[in-house]
Design an enzyme around this catalytic site. Structure first.
Site, mmCIF file in Angstrom:
data_model
loop_
_atom_site.group_PDB
_atom_site.id
_atom_site.type_symbol
_atom_site.label_atom_id
_atom_site.label_comp_id
_atom_site.label_asym_id
_atom_site.label_seq_id
_atom_site.Cartn_x
_atom_site.Cartn_y
_atom_site.Cartn_z
ATOM 1 N N CYS A 63 -0.179 33.008 12.622
ATOM 2 C CA CYS A 63 0.332 33.601 13.856
ATOM 3 C C CYS A 63 0.657 32.517 14.879
ATOM 4 O O CYS A 63 -0.038 32.357 15.879
ATOM 5 C CB CYS A 63 -0.729 34.563 14.388
ATOM 6 S SG CYS A 63 0.027 35.901 15.266
ATOM 7 N N GLU A 64 1.677 31.737 14.588
ATOM 8 C CA GLU A 64 2.136 30.631 15.456
ATOM 9 C C GLU A 64 3.611 30.464 15.212
ATOM 10 O O GLU A 64 4.048 30.482 14.060
ATOM 11 C CB GLU A 64 1.489 29.303 15.011
ATOM 12 C CG GLU A 64 0.077 29.147 15.388
ATOM 13 C CD GLU A 64 -0.204 27.886 16.210
ATOM 14 O OE1 GLU A 64 0.743 27.249 16.727
ATOM 15 O OE2 GLU A 64 -1.379 27.580 16.329
ATOM 16 N N GLY A 102 1.770 5.013 -0.383
ATOM 17 C CA GLY A 102 1.084 6.297 -0.485
ATOM 18 C C GLY A 102 2.070 7.298 -1.069
ATOM 19 O O GLY A 102 2.100 7.551 -2.282
ATOM 20 N N TYR A 150 5.545 17.415 12.047
ATOM 21 C CA TYR A 150 6.533 16.350 12.251
ATOM 22 C C TYR A 150 7.969 16.859 12.130
ATOM 23 O O TYR A 150 8.879 16.037 11.960
ATOM 24 C CB TYR A 150 6.381 15.244 11.186
ATOM 25 C CG TYR A 150 4.982 14.838 10.827
ATOM 26 C CD1 TYR A 150 4.146 14.241 11.761
ATOM 27 C CD2 TYR A 150 4.502 15.013 9.530
ATOM 28 C CE1 TYR A 150 2.862 13.838 11.411
ATOM 29 C CE2 TYR A 150 3.227 14.604 9.177
ATOM 30 C CZ TYR A 150 2.409 14.025 10.124
ATOM 31 O OH TYR A 150 1.150 13.628 9.767
ATOM 32 N N GLU A 155 0.815 -1.225 0.000
ATOM 33 C CA GLU A 155 0.000 0.000 0.000
ATOM 34 C C GLU A 155 0.845 1.271 0.000
ATOM 35 O O GLU A 155 0.858 2.006 0.989
ATOM 36 C CB GLU A 155 -0.890 0.014 1.247
ATOM 37 C CG GLU A 155 -1.883 -1.106 1.334
ATOM 38 C CD GLU A 155 -2.684 -1.095 2.627
ATOM 39 O OE1 GLU A 155 -3.743 -1.714 2.647
ATOM 40 O OE2 GLU A 155 -2.237 -0.472 3.619
ATOM 41 N N TYR A 171 0.404 14.101 1.239
ATOM 42 C CA TYR A 171 0.028 14.704 2.518
ATOM 43 C C TYR A 171 0.250 16.219 2.520
ATOM 44 O O TYR A 171 0.636 16.796 3.522
ATOM 45 C CB TYR A 171 0.795 14.042 3.683
ATOM 46 C CG TYR A 171 0.686 12.541 3.679
ATOM 47 C CD1 TYR A 171 -0.494 11.916 4.057
ATOM 48 C CD2 TYR A 171 1.746 11.727 3.267
ATOM 49 C CE1 TYR A 171 -0.618 10.526 4.034
ATOM 50 C CE2 TYR A 171 1.629 10.345 3.241
ATOM 51 C CZ TYR A 171 0.451 9.751 3.632
ATOM 52 O OH TYR A 171 0.328 8.380 3.610
HETATM 53 N N1 LLP Z 1 -1.462 1.926 4.547
HETATM 54 C C1 LLP Z 1 -1.980 2.313 5.727
HETATM 55 C C2 LLP Z 1 -2.892 1.430 6.445
HETATM 56 C C3 LLP Z 1 -1.646 3.566 6.257
HETATM 57 O O1 LLP Z 1 -2.165 3.941 7.423
HETATM 58 C C4 LLP Z 1 -0.770 4.420 5.534
HETATM 59 C C5 LLP Z 1 -0.430 5.735 6.070
HETATM 60 C C6 LLP Z 1 -0.262 3.972 4.306
HETATM 61 C C7 LLP Z 1 -0.629 2.723 3.846
HETATM 62 C C8 LLP Z 1 0.628 4.801 3.457
HETATM 63 O O2 LLP Z 1 1.812 5.230 4.070
HETATM 64 P P1 LLP Z 1 2.936 5.926 3.151
HETATM 65 O O3 LLP Z 1 3.341 4.906 2.110
HETATM 66 O O4 LLP Z 1 2.338 7.118 2.496
HETATM 67 O O5 LLP Z 1 4.019 6.297 4.096
HETATM 68 N N2 LLP Z 1 0.710 12.449 7.320
HETATM 69 C C9 LLP Z 1 1.918 11.669 7.521
HETATM 70 C C10 LLP Z 1 1.758 10.250 7.109
HETATM 71 C C11 LLP Z 1 0.631 9.534 7.825
HETATM 72 C C12 LLP Z 1 0.416 8.193 7.197
HETATM 73 C C13 LLP Z 1 -0.720 7.463 7.774
HETATM 74 N N3 LLP Z 1 -0.901 6.173 7.180
HETATM 75 C C14 LLP Z 1 3.051 12.337 6.731
HETATM 76 O O6 LLP Z 1 2.811 13.379 6.121
HETATM 77 O O7 LLP Z 1 4.183 11.844 6.733
#
Ligand code: LLP
Length: 422
Positions: free
Chosen positions: A348-349, A282, A323, A280, A376
């Site tokens: 303003c932070e 992202g 992060y 999966e 993201y």
């Molecule tokens: N599968 C599941 C069940 C997940 O919860 C996530 C991400 C992914 C796949 C994909 O993860 P990736 O390949 O994109 O790392 N907002 C944060 C990331 C939070 C990800 C949450 N779950 C950031 O900007 O780094």
């Protein structure tokens, strides 16, 4: 949008390099998009999304690739990936609806329910009726009971807490967090009981975000634990889903992920598993396909450093504030000399900063490009400080199209009503 000659990663397939750096985006094209559509502006290159998918899918030839839609739910991006043959992993009923609206077939959609609100489960059960083949992934026995209460007896996947976490920041390490998945030791029994009522088709785990060369051992461990579970139970599963988290280089001097080694490590840990591997990704598919353009409005010399005030902030790209994430920044207009700056937004932070960067000859009105903003980025934008969210433009070769118009203050206040006491 094609890469410029100053591409920084030679040795790759020139038609599909492992990474697109900020330096590889043609500055004149970005400048003209900023001119035409204003700033802050997200630019997403659908051609690069396609390249990323193709490179990823060829590294995992026998796996099903499910794009984690939470990284970028733009319909244009979802359609592009669907057309490439990707499946999709959705984190809410809303994302699941958007995946169907983008054209995915039921059997290519997984909905991963995390403490799902009642409305999400209601909608998911309806969607499963409308789109046979939809798989619902659950991470708690409660969720299984709530699905049964709704008369659902369809495809079910159990999310397991693998006990191994990985990630670029403690806030994105899900694998060892009790919030996600059922405890590993209770999974086998739960699966066998659930199989009496549902079509139990798979098991799932996600370690977190940030598989890199350094933590392949975590990934191996997760994959082999999941395979052990699949072998230990008395059910034949269609798939074992080992989640996402495939890292991308946010720093210009960081190497891209060696996908072949990750795929090799995955194969070794899988052994002779008789089920399809599901992965999966992202950010891997979309991060370097996007940049955020922002205009300098303030150049302030101080005793310590030059502060560059820009029109994008933590409401536009939240990752640095949330992060401490590093995103590389380049002045599209600038030439030498380079100076040390701290780049800060209009919110303003004190956390509203993109950090310290060496920027070429910055001036008021220059347009800066912020790299790796395709994952993201727009997805996590907010309206804090009554800042309307930015516009999004997609490009594909020479073409461009606005896919999210810039919000107005009217959008920000659209849900607000005068007080009418009851
Ligand atoms: N599968 C599941 C069940 C997940 O919860 C996530 C991400 C992914 C796949 C994909 O993860 P990736 O390949 O994109 O790392 N907002 C944060 C990331 C939070 C990800 C949450 N779950 C950031 O900007 O780094």
């Amino acid at each position: 949008m094609s890469a410029t000659s100053e591409s920084s990663d030679e040795g790759n397939d020139p038609d599909n390099p492992d990474v697109r750096r900020l330096a590889d985006w043609p500055p004149e094209r970005l400048e003209s998009l900023a001119e035409e559509h204003g700033t802050p502006l997200y630019v997403i290159d659908l051609g690069r999304v396609r390249e990323n998918y193709q490179r990823f899918a060829s590294a995992f030839p026998n796996a099903d690739v499910h794009f984690a839609a939470k990284a970028n739910t733009s319909r244009a991006v979802l359609r592009t990936l669907e057309a490439e043959g990707s499946s999709v992993e959705c984190a809410s009923a809303g994302e699941t609806e958007r995946a169907f609206a983008a054209g995915f077939e039921g059997e290519h959609v997984h909905y991963t329910a995390v403490n799902p609100p009642a409305e999400d489960l209601d909608r998911a059960v309806e969607l499963a009726d409308e789109h046979p083949g939809l798989t619902i992934t659950v991470g708690a026995e409660d969720t299984i009971d709530r699905l049964a209460e709704r008369g659902y007896d369809g495809r079910l996947c159990l999310r397991v807490n693998p006990g191994v976490g990985a990630g670029h920041h403690e806030k994105v390490r899900t694998g060892a967090d009790a919030k996600f998945g059922v405890p590993y030791d209770s999974a086998a029994e739960l699966l066998e009981t659930a199989a009496d009522e549902f079509a139990v088709v798979g098991i799932h785990a996600h370690a977190g975000s940030g598989i890199s060369g350094d933590d392949l051992s975590n990934h191996r461990e997760l994959v082999s634990r999941m395979c052990k579970l699949a072998r230990d139970i008395d059910l034949s599963l269609e798939f074992v889903d080992v989640g996402g988290g495939f890292g991308v280089p946010y720093h210009p001097d960081e190497s891209p992920l060696d996908l072949d080694s990750v795929a090799e490590a995955t194969r070794e840990a899988l052994g002779d598993l008789d089920a399809t591997l599901v992965v999966e990704p992202g950010r891997y598919l979309v991060a370097d396909a996007g940049v955020l353009l922002t205009r300098v409005n303030t150049v302030k010399e101080t005793a310590e450093i030059t502060v560059l005030g820009v029109d994008a902030g933590m409401t536009t790209l939240a990752r640095p504030a949330l992060y401490d994430a590093y995103h590389h920044v380049r002045n599209l207009a600038g030439d030498a000399p380079e100076i040390e700056t701290t780049i800060a937004g209009p919110i303003c932070e004190s956390s509203d900063t993109f950090g310290e960067h060496t920027i070429a000859n910055p001036d008021r009105d220059d347009v800066l490009a912020i790299g790796n903003a395709g994952a993201y980025g727009y997805e996590m934008a907010s309206q804090y400080n009554s800042r309307p969210r930015p516009a999004v433009v997609v490009v594909d070769g020479d073409r461009s199209a606005v896919v999210n118009r810039r919000e107005t203050l009217g959008d920000v206040t659209a849900t607000e009503a005068e007080v009418v006491w009851q």
